[in-house]
Design an enzyme around this catalytic site. Structure first.
Site, PDB file in Angstrom:
ATOM      1  N   LEU A  88      -5.599   1.710   7.499  1.00  0.00           N
ATOM      2  CA  LEU A  88      -6.644   1.094   6.713  1.00  0.00           C
ATOM      3  C   LEU A  88      -6.063   0.710   5.275  1.00  0.00           C
ATOM      4  O   LEU A  88      -6.490  -0.345   4.765  1.00  0.00           O
ATOM      5  CB  LEU A  88      -7.499   2.408   6.325  1.00  0.00           C
ATOM      6  CG  LEU A  88      -8.398   2.281   5.085  1.00  0.00           C
ATOM      7  CD1 LEU A  88      -9.687   1.207   5.386  1.00  0.00           C
ATOM      8  CD2 LEU A  88      -9.033   3.618   4.843  1.00  0.00           C
ATOM      9  N   GLN A 243      -3.975  -4.808  14.823  1.00  0.00           N
ATOM     10  CA  GLN A 243      -3.475  -3.463  14.369  1.00  0.00           C
ATOM     11  C   GLN A 243      -4.120  -2.217  14.866  1.00  0.00           C
ATOM     12  O   GLN A 243      -3.806  -1.199  14.964  1.00  0.00           O
ATOM     13  CB  GLN A 243      -3.763  -3.658  12.698  1.00  0.00           C
ATOM     14  CG  GLN A 243      -3.230  -2.287  11.853  1.00  0.00           C
ATOM     15  CD  GLN A 243      -3.979  -1.742  10.963  1.00  0.00           C
ATOM     16  OE1 GLN A 243      -5.318  -1.582  11.057  1.00  0.00           O
ATOM     17  NE2 GLN A 243      -3.631  -1.884   9.387  1.00  0.00           N
TER      18      GLN A 243
END
Length: 291
Positions: A88, A243
């Protein structure tokens, strides 16, 4: 002498995070209130006065950590020579180097959190931390397991987080302990982040990312999927989409930043996990935190 700014990921949250900033800086207060408006709920109430349970929900955790990190970074006068973020945290890094605006970064993090929460609910799964084995040993053992179970985070030498189906993780933990792992700890997470089980979330987030404007950054971002410095906005987008289902190559990221001249690392945001991981890669480098 290059300064690296690094940004934490999920798990660093705590009740009261960002409250000092909100109360002592008019600029910070304005950004927090703008965030409440964009999100459609008062995330500040949950951050400052909520419970641990409130903050553990992926849809709250991710924007909360992003806001704390980004608003802190905006309060700094100094600028980084390179940036990176753990999972994140890569979104926070992209606001810090000017690739994303504050508003667009928050909208993407919110979309990511909702998509991941949905994927977790549709496919119950989990993660575990494996300590004390070489990366290659972990990779070889996981490759022999029939269930979905993959390396999710290469955190530092001797520490890998694995991700997969509940049964796959249970089997892997047994096999890895038998192979000499010091510890194999199941983690209290909502699902199998950074694994193929996040594919539905990846597809959903891909649309949001492709429809967002990415600017030319002021310095390179070392991205999770390849641990390489990237400055091309289109390449940054592509890596950011990948990702969600790919491993976070944090060990390699820190090694590459050091090789490219990073002389100090500043962790911006809640907690101090990244400082600890960086010290495991290099005991010599200077680290500090701001939270």
């Amino acid at each position: 002498m290059k300064k690296a700014f690094v940004f934490p990921g999920q798990g660093a949250q705590f009740v009261g995070m960002g409250k000092d900033l909100y109360e002592n800086s008019p600029e910070a207060k304005e950004l927090f209130e703008k965030a409440n408006e964009i999100l459609g709920f008062r995330i500040t109430d949950l951050m400052f006065e909520g419970t641990d349970e409130d903050l553990k929900q992926t849809k709250v955790t991710q924007p909360a950590i992003f806001l704390h990190s980004v608003i802190l970074a905006k309060s700094l006068k100094e600028k980084p020579d390179m940036v990176a973020g753990h999972s994140l945290g890569e979104f926070s890094a992209l606001v810090a180097n000017g690739t994303l605006s504050f508003e667009d970064g928050l909208r993407l993090v919110h979309a990511r959190a909702l998509a991941m929460q949905k994927a977790c609910e549709a496919n119950p799964s989990t993660m575990a931390a494996i300590l004390g084995l070489p990366d290659e040993t972990v990779e070889n053992i996981l490759a022999e397991i029939d269930d979905v179970v993959v390396p999710a985070n290469y955190n530092c030498p001797g520490q890998i987080v694995i991700s997969g189906t509940t049964q796959g993780i249970a089997t892997a933990c047994e096999k890895l302990k038998a192979a000499g792992a010091k510890r194999a700890l199941p983690l209290k997470v909502g699902g199998a982040f950074h694994s193929p089980l996040m594919e539905p979330a990846r597809k959903e987030l891909a649309d949001a990312i492709m429809n967002t404007h990415f600017s030319q950054p002021s310095c390179p971002v070392y991205q999770n999927v390849n641990a390489q410095p990237v400055s091309d906005p289109e390449e940054i987008k592509k890596n950011l989409i990948a990702q969600l289902t790919a491993s976070v190559r944090w060990t390699q990221t820190v090694q590459n930043m050091l090789a490219d001249g990073a002389s100090s690392f500043l962790e911006i945001g809640p907690g101090n996990v990244l400082q600890g991981l960086i010290k495991k890669v290099s005991t010599e480098v200077e680290t500090a935190g701001m939270q």
